[in-house]
Write a protein that holds these residues in place. Structure first.
Motif, PDB file in Angstrom:
ATOM      1  N   LEU A  40       6.828  -3.875  14.132  1.00  0.00           N
ATOM      2  CA  LEU A  40       6.653  -3.612  12.489  1.00  0.00           C
ATOM      3  C   LEU A  40       5.279  -4.280  12.053  1.00  0.00           C
ATOM      4  CD1 LEU A  40      10.355  -4.553  11.741  1.00  0.00           C
ATOM      5  CD2 LEU A  40       9.067  -2.149  11.623  1.00  0.00           C
ATOM      6  N   LEU A  41       4.715  -5.118  12.781  1.00  0.00           N
ATOM      7  CA  LEU A  41       3.326  -5.439  12.253  1.00  0.00           C
ATOM      8  C   LEU A  41       2.437  -4.968  12.889  1.00  0.00           C
ATOM      9  CD1 LEU A  41       4.176  -9.409  11.777  1.00  0.00           C
ATOM     10  CD2 LEU A  41       4.326  -7.435  10.103  1.00  0.00           C
ATOM     11  N   GLU A  42       2.674  -4.035  14.088  1.00  0.00           N
ATOM     12  CA  GLU A  42       1.642  -3.024  14.657  1.00  0.00           C
ATOM     13  C   GLU A  42       1.007  -4.124  15.489  1.00  0.00           C
ATOM     14  OE1 GLU A  42      -0.153   0.263  12.314  1.00  0.00           O
ATOM     15  OE2 GLU A  42       0.168  -1.159  10.803  1.00  0.00           O
ATOM     16  N   PHE A 150       7.960  -6.771   2.857  1.00  0.00           N
ATOM     17  CA  PHE A 150       7.221  -5.662   2.079  1.00  0.00           C
ATOM     18  C   PHE A 150       7.152  -6.041   0.461  1.00  0.00           C
ATOM     19  CE2 PHE A 150       9.806  -2.966   5.362  1.00  0.00           C
ATOM     20  CZ  PHE A 150       8.718  -2.755   6.088  1.00  0.00           C
ATOM     21  N   ASN A 151       7.057  -7.364   0.322  1.00  0.00           N
ATOM     22  CA  ASN A 151       7.018  -8.037  -0.978  1.00  0.00           C
ATOM     23  C   ASN A 151       7.839  -7.140  -1.968  1.00  0.00           C
ATOM     24  OD1 ASN A 151       5.576  -9.500  -2.684  1.00  0.00           O
ATOM     25  ND2 ASN A 151       3.937  -8.321  -2.973  1.00  0.00           N
ATOM     26  N   ALA A 152       9.117  -7.181  -1.704  1.00  0.00           N
ATOM     27  CA  ALA A 152      10.087  -6.638  -2.586  1.00  0.00           C
ATOM     28  C   ALA A 152      10.437  -7.328  -3.949  1.00  0.00           C
ATOM     29  CB  ALA A 152      11.240  -6.339  -1.684  1.00  0.00           C
ATOM     30  N   LEU A 162       0.873  -6.841   4.857  1.00  0.00           N
ATOM     31  CA  LEU A 162       1.632  -7.143   6.221  1.00  0.00           C
ATOM     32  C   LEU A 162       0.584  -8.119   7.154  1.00  0.00           C
ATOM     33  CD1 LEU A 162       3.183  -3.977   7.231  1.00  0.00           C
ATOM     34  CD2 LEU A 162       4.323  -5.852   6.616  1.00  0.00           C
ATOM     35  N   ASP A 163      -0.758  -7.942   6.742  1.00  0.00           N
ATOM     36  CA  ASP A 163      -1.741  -8.730   7.815  1.00  0.00           C
ATOM     37  C   ASP A 163      -1.466 -10.253   7.579  1.00  0.00           C
ATOM     38  OD1 ASP A 163      -2.916  -6.298   8.422  1.00  0.00           O
ATOM     39  OD2 ASP A 163      -4.457  -6.292   7.146  1.00  0.00           O
TER      40      ASP A 163
END
Length: 753
Positions: A40-42, A150-152, A162-163
């Protein structure tokens, strides 16, 4: 390299299959969760080994299935020789494997038939696949605390956000729900394929079922990852869930803001407010303030939904590429497979750092081995500062040996010790780069202790700092062992707490200074017993790395004072109610260990008859201190659980009840293996009076273990909960008094007011 989407298409079309000599899918949920966090964080997730061949070359099965496939025709295909666990995890997580169509369930099927078909379909799947994965999203107006990937909480999300994360920081946001046809596990829950099967067989339309799913997910802040595959053709359900979550949070955000228009501007990504300087300007223009603000938060929520959807569907499902080693030579593939699964080793950061450190430099006369450097440090006894040496051995010149270290493999520390060595090495390197050690205004940041920063270090930087970092971590473990009662590496529950200590001990002056050692112990006690490491440990530890080091340099100890005021007063971690089992929740395992370790750090007298001997967290051979060997001390119930048998209780039931008063940390002490064999399950009244030489030192032995004399009154005739609670209250008071007395003494020593 295939993208995830291409890989899944091959699996669904039986173009990528498992040769039947492959073992079944066995990964635990923790391993699955860790893989999903990386993806999910690639982050890279490793490569697979594939051999190209024909479908009739081997007996085979579909990925995730338990039984062989019945493939009659011959066609070109790919066999997955290595990478099954990863591939199966990803396929199950991101696709609706348990869709009704896959189980050959038709709308005309009766409930019983439909349910039978689904049960048969699930029975052919590996047990580790019988679950569905979700992302938990924080809802502002609820208590579902989790990493906000996702900074909801602000609805301001971009891929750059996400980095800031690494995989281990988001695992708590990834949640699975299990179901099992064999034992009726979860089959009536809304997330279960059985639930969908029954509801639709009863006449619920697809759209009606989707609406119920949207409602269930949005109420709990859950995003079903298994819908990603379907969303490539029909993303309506996933978008509805994201929209419901975004609307809940946008309303909560709006409600939290006041009457200052400036507070709204960061959320005004559509620049709806750019023409207005204040809310009175809106009224002057004849516009409705609420309608304007509604548009602000509608745009914000909509953009958040689009950005999250884009990340999940496109950057992850469509674009993420899986690395594969492909060969057409099966004779070559088999030995590769055997090597990977039997002789190969998984690379970790230490291996990668070792490879970089081994790079030949211009002045090298011989090859450099980072592993050998670390082995030599661990093997060589550590010279203790006079304060620690005298505290352990009553002499000023002593060594510390790691021969009994319980977290070691091939001479290299493992687990959190290895991670801490790497983190300290990285922080040292970046600390030198940014003048941390020369400029007290500079702070180290947590990203400098992570893998990405570590793997950017040069060969010279690694070599320059690895010795200091390894020595510092071993110093920290020795300190915890001698002064804090931590018997061995695996007994430290909040493992990140070793890092502020280790980073401080990179400075030889601090290691050899009594005041510095007193400060560190005071930091440890206040931090542990205030519950400072209960939540968000990665944020707390980098703050403490900075604060502790600066405090040792001469800055104020404000944070230690703050934690001091909260010791044994944290209603979520440690207070009188929790420790006496009167709280809503039982004590955490970390607290149980901490109480035992603190008493052990006082070097109490052992519970033995006819002798006086102290119990310690270490062993001494000549003038060398050793970590405690396994099974040398035992966790003993002061009031044995067997004492309740006559009241209808059983020891097994009591031991398995974490809230039972006899399982209070205050009913536990460490005793030697010799004492454990003699005492067994005797009640206190039968062995307390015999302690020491003919019982003459019984009082002193109890006092050294912070045990009130009233414990001696407990016997099979007097062991009601109220009797036990009374002595637990008294022991809490003794424990609290001893802890605060020591902390006050330390505060006086280090002049902290």
């Amino acid at each position: 390299m295939d993208t995830l989407q291409e890989l899944f298409k091959k699996i669904e079309g039986n173009e990528l299959i498992l040769p039947d000599f492959q073992r079944d899918y066995k990964w635990t949920t923790d391993k699955q969760r860790n893989l999903l966090a990386s993806l999910l964080l690639e982050f890279p997730i490793g490569s697979s080994l594939i051999v190209e061949g024909k479908s009739n070359q081997f007996a085979s099965r579909k990925i995730g299935d338990l039984t062989q496939s019945d493939i009659k025709s011959e066609y070109s295909c790919e066999y997955l020789l290595d990478g099954q666990q990863r591939t199966t995890t990803l396929f199950n997580a991101f696709n609706n494997v348990y869709a009704l169509a896959n189980a050959n369930i038709s709308p005309e099927d009766e409930v019983s038939l439909a349910r039978e078909k689904m049960a048969d379909f699930i029975a052919n799947k590996a047990n580790s696949m019988k679950l569905r994965w979700f992302l938990r999203i924080p809802l502002i107006d609820s208590n579902n605390v989790c990493p906000d990937i996702f900074n909801a909480s602000t609805l301001l999300f971009s891929n750059d956000y996400l980095d800031e994360f690494e995989p281990d920081e988001i695992v708590d946001a990834i949640e699975c729900f299990k179901f099992d046809e064999k034992n009726n596990l979860g089959i009536t829950k809304w997330y279960s394929p059985f639930y969908e099967t029954v509801e639709k067989a009863k006449g619920l339309t697809n759209r009606q079922f989707d609406t119920k799913l949207v409602q269930s997910c949005s109420e709990e802040g859950l995003v079903p990852l298994y819908l990603l595959g379907e969303s490539k053709t029909n993303g309506r359900t996933l978008k509805r869930i994201l929209t419901e979550i975004a609307e809940k949070n946008s309303r909560a955000l709006w409600d939290s803001l006041g009457d200052n228009i400036e507070d709204y501007r960061k959320y005004d990504i559509g620049e709806v407010l750019h023409e207005f300087n204040s809310f009175s300007d809106i009224s002057a223009e004849g516009d409705d303030k609420d309608e304007i603000l509604k548009e602000v938060f509608t745009v914000l929520a909509g953009q958040w939904v689009d950005n999250v959807y884009e990340h999940l569907i496109h950057k992850i499902y469509s674009d993420y590429k899986i690395t594969s080693i492909v060969t057409t030579d099966i004779m070559r593939a088999i030995p590769i497979f055997c090597h990977i699964n039997e002789g190969g080793m998984k690379l970790d950061d230490f291996d990668l750092l070792s490879a970089r450190a081994a790079k030949k430099l211009e002045d090298d006369i011989k090859s450099y081995s980072l592993s050998q450097v670390v082995r030599e440090i661990v093997k060589t006894p550590l010279t203790l500062p006079a304060t620690l040496a005298f505290g352990a051995t009553d002499i000023l010149d002593a060594k510390f040996s790691f021969d009994n270290l319980d977290s070691i493999e091939d001479g290299i520390p493992t687990g959190y010790l290895k991670t801490s060595i790497l983190a300290v090495c990285s922080l040292l390197s970046y600390g030198k780069q940014c003048d941390f050690f020369a400029n007290q205004d500079v702070e180290l940041t947590k990203d400098k202790a992570k893998s990405k920063a570590l793997l950017k270090l040069s060969t010279q930087e690694i070599r320059d700092n690895i010795v200091t970092a390894t020595t510092a971590v071993l110093r920290a473990l020795a300190f915890l062992n001698i002064t804090c009662g931590v018997t061995n590496a695996k007994k430290l529950h909040y493992t990140l707490m070793i890092q502020p200590i280790a980073f401080a001990f990179t400075n030889d002056n601090f290691w050899n200074d009594k005041i510095a050692l007193d400060k560190i112990k005071l930091w440890y006690l206040t931090s542990f017993f205030s519950g400072a490491y209960l939540y968000d440990q990665s944020a707390v530890v980098i703050k403490d790395i900075n604060n502790v080091y600066r405090w040792l340099e001469g800055a104020t100890g404000a944070e230690v004072n703050n934690r001091y005021s909260k010791v044994l007063k944290n209603t979520e971690f440690a207070d009188k109610d929790i420790l006496t089992m009167q709280g809503d929740e039982p004590p955490r395992e970390s607290l149980k260990a901490g109480v035992l370790q603190y008493v052990l750090s006082k070097k109490p007298y052992d519970f033995i008859e006819g002798n006086v001997k102290r119990v310690t967290s270490f062993n001494i051979v000549d003038t060398t201190v050793h970590l405690s060997a396994q099974n040398k001390i035992h966790d003993h119930h002061l009031i044995p659980v067997d004492i309740r048998k006559e009241l209808g209780g059983t020891s097994e039931v009591i031991r398995n009840n974490p809230k039972h008063i006899l399982n209070s940390p205050l009913n536990r002490i460490f005793i030697s293996d010799q004492a454990n064999l003699k005492i067994g399950s005797l009640d206190p009244s039968r062995y307390f009076e015999k302690l020491g030489e003919a019982g003459s030192y019984s009082k002193q032995i109890l006092e050294s273990n912070l045990i009130p004399e009233k414990f001696q009154d407990i016997n099979t005739g007097k062991c009601e909960d109220q009797d036990i609670l009374e002595v637990m209250h008294e022991r809490f008071d003794l424990f609290s008094d001893a802890l605060y007395s020591e902390m006050l003494s330390l505060k006086t020593s280090v002049s902290l007011t």
